[in-house]
Each structure stands twice: as structure tokens, then as C-alpha cells.
Enzyme design. Structure first.
Site, short mmCIF file in Angstrom:
data_model
loop_
_atom_site.label_atom_id
_atom_site.label_comp_id
_atom_site.label_asym_id
_atom_site.label_seq_id
_atom_site.Cartn_x
_atom_site.Cartn_y
_atom_site.Cartn_z
N ALA A 119 -12.61 -5.29 133.18
CA ALA A 119 -11.63 -6.37 133.20
C ALA A 119 -12.23 -7.75 132.93
O ALA A 119 -11.55 -8.75 133.10
CB ALA A 119 -10.92 -6.37 134.55
N ASN A 175 -14.32 -4.02 141.12
CA ASN A 175 -15.31 -3.21 140.39
C ASN A 175 -16.14 -4.09 139.46
O ASN A 175 -17.34 -3.88 139.29
CB ASN A 175 -14.60 -2.13 139.56
CG ASN A 175 -14.26 -0.91 140.39
OD1 ASN A 175 -15.15 -0.16 140.78
ND2 ASN A 175 -12.99 -0.70 140.66
N HIS A 203 -10.15 -13.60 136.63
CA HIS A 203 -11.57 -13.51 136.97
C HIS A 203 -12.28 -14.73 136.39
O HIS A 203 -12.24 -14.95 135.17
CB HIS A 203 -12.20 -12.25 136.38
CG HIS A 203 -11.63 -10.98 136.90
ND1 HIS A 203 -11.75 -10.58 138.22
CD2 HIS A 203 -10.92 -10.00 136.30
CE1 HIS A 203 -11.15 -9.42 138.39
NE2 HIS A 203 -10.63 -9.04 137.25
N1 LIG Z 1 -14.47 -1.45 135.91
C1 LIG Z 1 -13.33 -2.13 135.87
O1 LIG Z 1 -13.27 -3.26 135.40
C2 LIG Z 1 -12.08 -1.49 136.40
C3 LIG Z 1 -10.86 -2.11 136.14
C4 LIG Z 1 -9.71 -1.49 136.57
C5 LIG Z 1 -9.76 -0.29 137.28
N2 LIG Z 1 -10.96 0.25 137.56
C6 LIG Z 1 -11.03 1.50 138.33
O2 LIG Z 1 -10.71 2.60 137.49
C7 LIG Z 1 -10.16 3.66 138.27
C8 LIG Z 1 -8.85 4.16 137.62
O3 LIG Z 1 -7.89 3.12 137.56
P1 LIG Z 1 -6.35 3.48 137.33
O4 LIG Z 1 -5.63 2.19 137.19
O5 LIG Z 1 -6.19 4.50 136.26
O6 LIG Z 1 -6.00 4.13 138.75
P2 LIG Z 1 -4.77 5.10 139.13
O7 LIG Z 1 -4.67 5.03 140.61
O8 LIG Z 1 -3.57 4.77 138.32
O9 LIG Z 1 -5.25 6.57 138.69
C9 LIG Z 1 -6.33 7.22 139.32
C10 LIG Z 1 -6.13 8.74 139.18
O10 LIG Z 1 -7.31 9.38 139.65
C11 LIG Z 1 -6.96 10.43 140.55
N3 LIG Z 1 -8.06 10.58 141.54
C12 LIG Z 1 -8.37 9.76 142.57
N4 LIG Z 1 -9.43 10.23 143.24
C13 LIG Z 1 -9.81 11.38 142.62
C14 LIG Z 1 -10.83 12.32 142.84
N5 LIG Z 1 -11.67 12.24 143.88
N6 LIG Z 1 -10.94 13.39 141.99
C15 LIG Z 1 -10.08 13.52 140.95
N7 LIG Z 1 -9.07 12.66 140.70
C16 LIG Z 1 -8.94 11.60 141.52
C17 LIG Z 1 -5.64 9.99 141.18
O11 LIG Z 1 -4.90 11.11 141.65
C18 LIG Z 1 -4.95 9.29 140.00
O12 LIG Z 1 -4.20 10.18 139.22
C19 LIG Z 1 -9.95 3.08 139.69
O13 LIG Z 1 -11.02 3.47 140.52
C20 LIG Z 1 -10.01 1.58 139.45
O14 LIG Z 1 -10.44 0.86 140.58
C21 LIG Z 1 -12.11 -0.31 137.12
#
Ligand SMILES: NC(=O)c1ccc[n+]([C@@H]2O[C@H](COP(=O)([O-])OP(=O)(O)OC[C@H]3O[C@@H](n4cnc5c(N)ncnc54)[C@H](O)[C@@H]3O)[C@@H](O)[C@H]2O)c1
Length: 252
Positions: A119, A175, A203
Site C-alpha cells: 500500500a 503491514n 500513509h
Molecule cells: N503488504 C501490504 O501492504 C498489505 C496491504 C493490504 C493487505 N495486506 C494483507 O494481505 C492479507 C489479505 O488481505 P485481504 O484484503 O485479501 O484480506 P481478506 O480478509 O479479504 O481475505 C483473507 C482470506 O484469507 C483467508 N485466511 C485467513 N487466514 C488463513 C489461514 N490461516 N489459512 C488459509 N486462509 C486463511 C480468509 O478466510 C480470507 O478468505 C491480509 O493479511 C492483509 O493484512 C497487506
């Protein structure tokens, strides 16, 4: 064509599935089996309920878009099965012992771990800090109450301190602070604000070092299906995947 195994079939998983062009999703895994089945229908891949069967199937790279816990549970196994790994839930790497374990496993298996810019912008040249040192690295994040999943009627500071502490309290929201620290080679300071007056995930990055100083402000549109996740984060993973096989490498 790059072949992907996807862990996490939520918001980012759906965006990846929609933009398959230079890559294709062959296998899907989610802790909620209905979610992987639903996305399998959309993407054309195969949904697995069992992680062992998922990781043993044929593909080149795992994209983790699930949770910090998923990285901790499955990261090592992915690399041991000779797949590269893209980590969205980079907060998992704030644990230095786990980071060392994962990078050592990657080295042993001659695999790569990719951290997309997510992000924010500017991760590329912040890496200069690994050479010249960085004197100040602060991330100021401001989000709406909806993005943070809380209620607030006025702008308020929720956290001020080091990124490895902030990620424990807000695992879905900072993150990027861990990614910043990994790039710069020093833990970032973080301020997390809630503000009912904003409708974007903001941010602000303040960096000072021998190179001079920089201020970067990113005003992100939240993803339609998950306000905690900025749409830019999903775009950054798409650009990473689309460019993996491109011989021209820009801005690393
Ligand atoms: N690096 C970055 O800049 C950044 C930015 C945004 C989101 N993220 C991270 O990316 C990830 C995904 O984001 P999103 O918006 O798609 O989230 P989301 O909640 O929409 O989707 C996450 C999916 O992963 C599944 N899940 C959760 N824990 C699990 C596990 N232990 N094993 C298997 N499946 C699992 C959930 O059931 C869900 O379907 C999150 O952890 C979020 O914090 C990172």
C-alpha cells in the site's frame, strides 16, 4: 505463463483472479473451504481443502493473501516444496527469528521470497539505507474508523512506537511499516491515527539519511470488499506477478 498457488481467497485473491493474463491460478487454498471453491469457479483453478495436497500440486509460486498466521503456518512448507513465495501479510516477518528461519529455508532450497510494495510507494530507494544508514524512518498512517474496524468521533492517535509492536496490535493495518523496516534495514517508527474525516487510507513516510531526506504521502482508495486493505496493495501484487518474467527490471 507463471503458474500460481493462492493461499487466501478473499479481497486480494479475487482481484488477482480477475486479472489473470501473464499468470494463471492453478491451485487455491483457504481456511474457509467455501471461499476457495467459490474462487476456483471464477479463476478456473482447483480448490484444495487439504494444505498438503495443495502444496504438492504443480505450480511455480505461492501467493499468500491470507493472514500473518497463514505465513507463520505455511511459509516454510512452501519453500521446502520448491516454490517461490510472495508474502502480502508481511507483518509476519516482524519476528526476527521467524524471518531468519524463512530466509534460510529459501536459501537452502534456492527459492525467493517476494515482498510487494503493497500500500505504499518508495520501497525501492529506501533500500539505500542498508548501505548508508537511515537516521529517521517514520510511517504516519491515518485511516477511517471503518478501515480500522472501530468507532471514533474525532481524530485520535491510537499508537506511537516501533513497527514490530504496532503490528501486534493492528495486524491488518500496518503491514507496510514492516515492509519499510525490512527495506531500510532498520525498524520503522509508526504513528497510527483514526480519523472520521478521511475516506482514504493515508500513509505518510518521513525518511532522513546521508542521501538527504524524503517525504512520501500516499492517499489510497480502500478496496471495495475490504476497507482495511488499500486497492493499491492488490495492484502492487499484480504488477509484481506480471513482471516476474520480464527481462527489463525497473526500480528495484
Ligand atoms: N503488504 C501490504 O501492504 C498489505 C496491504 C493490504 C493487505 N495486506 C494483507 O494481505 C492479507 C489479505 O488481505 P485481504 O484484503 O485479501 O484480506 P481478506 O480478509 O479479504 O481475505 C483473507 C482470506 O484469507 C483467508 N485466511 C485467513 N487466514 C488463513 C489461514 N490461516 N489459512 C488459509 N486462509 C486463511 C480468509 O478466510 C480470507 O478468505 C491480509 O493479511 C492483509 O493484512 C497487506
Amino acid at each position: 505463463m507463471i503458474r500460481i498457488g493462492l493461499i487466501g481467497c478473499g479481497n486480494i485473491g479475487h482481484i488477482i483472479a480477475k486479472y489473470q493474463d501473464k499468470f494463471e491460478i492453478l491451485a487455491l487454498f483457504d481456511i474457509v473451504p467455501e471461499k476457495s471453491r467459490e474462487l476456483a469457479e471464477i479463476s478456473g483453478g482447483v480448490a484444495y481443502d487439504d494444505f498438503g495436497a495443495f502444496i504438492s500440486s504443480e505450480f511455480d509460486i505461492v501467493v499468500e493473501a491470507a493472514s500473518i498466521k497463514a505465513v507463520r503456518l505455511f511459509g516454510e512448507l512452501v519453500l521446502e516444496h520448491n516454490k517461490d513465495l510472495v508474502i502480502m501479510s508481511v507483518g509476519a516477518l516482524s519476528d526476527k527469528a521467524f524471518l531468519a528461519l524463512l530466509t534460510e529455508t529459501a536459501r537452502k532450497n534456492q527459492r525467493k521470497i517476494f515482498i510487494p510494495s503493497g500500500a505504499i510507494m518508495g520501497l525501492d530507494n529506501i533500500k539505500a539505507g542498508q548501505i548508508s544508514g537511515i537516521d529517521r524512518l517514520l510511517l504516519r498512517t491515518t485511516k477511517s474508523p471503518e478501515s480500522l474496524g472501530l468507532e471514533a468521533t474525532e481524530r485520535k492517535l491510537l499508537f506511537s512506537g516501533k513497527s514490530n509492536e504496532c503490528i501486534k496490535e493492528f495486524p491488518k493495518n500496518v503491514n507496510v511499516s514492516v515492509a519499510l523496516g525490512l527495506a531500510a534495514g532498520t525498524d520503522a517508527d509508526v504513528e497510527l491515527w483514526v480519523d472520521p474525516g478521511v475516506d482514504r487510507n493515508i500513509h505518510e513516510i518521513f525518511i532522513e539519511g546521508k542521501f538527504g531526506d524524503a517525504y512520501i504521502k500516499v492517499r489510497n482508495v480502500p478496496s471495495p470488499d475490504n476497507a482495511a486493505t488499500s486497492y493499491l496493495a492488490a495492484l502492487s501484487i499484480l504488477t509484481l506477478l506480471r513482471n516476474l518474467e520480464n527481462p527489463l527490471v525497473i526500480g528495484t
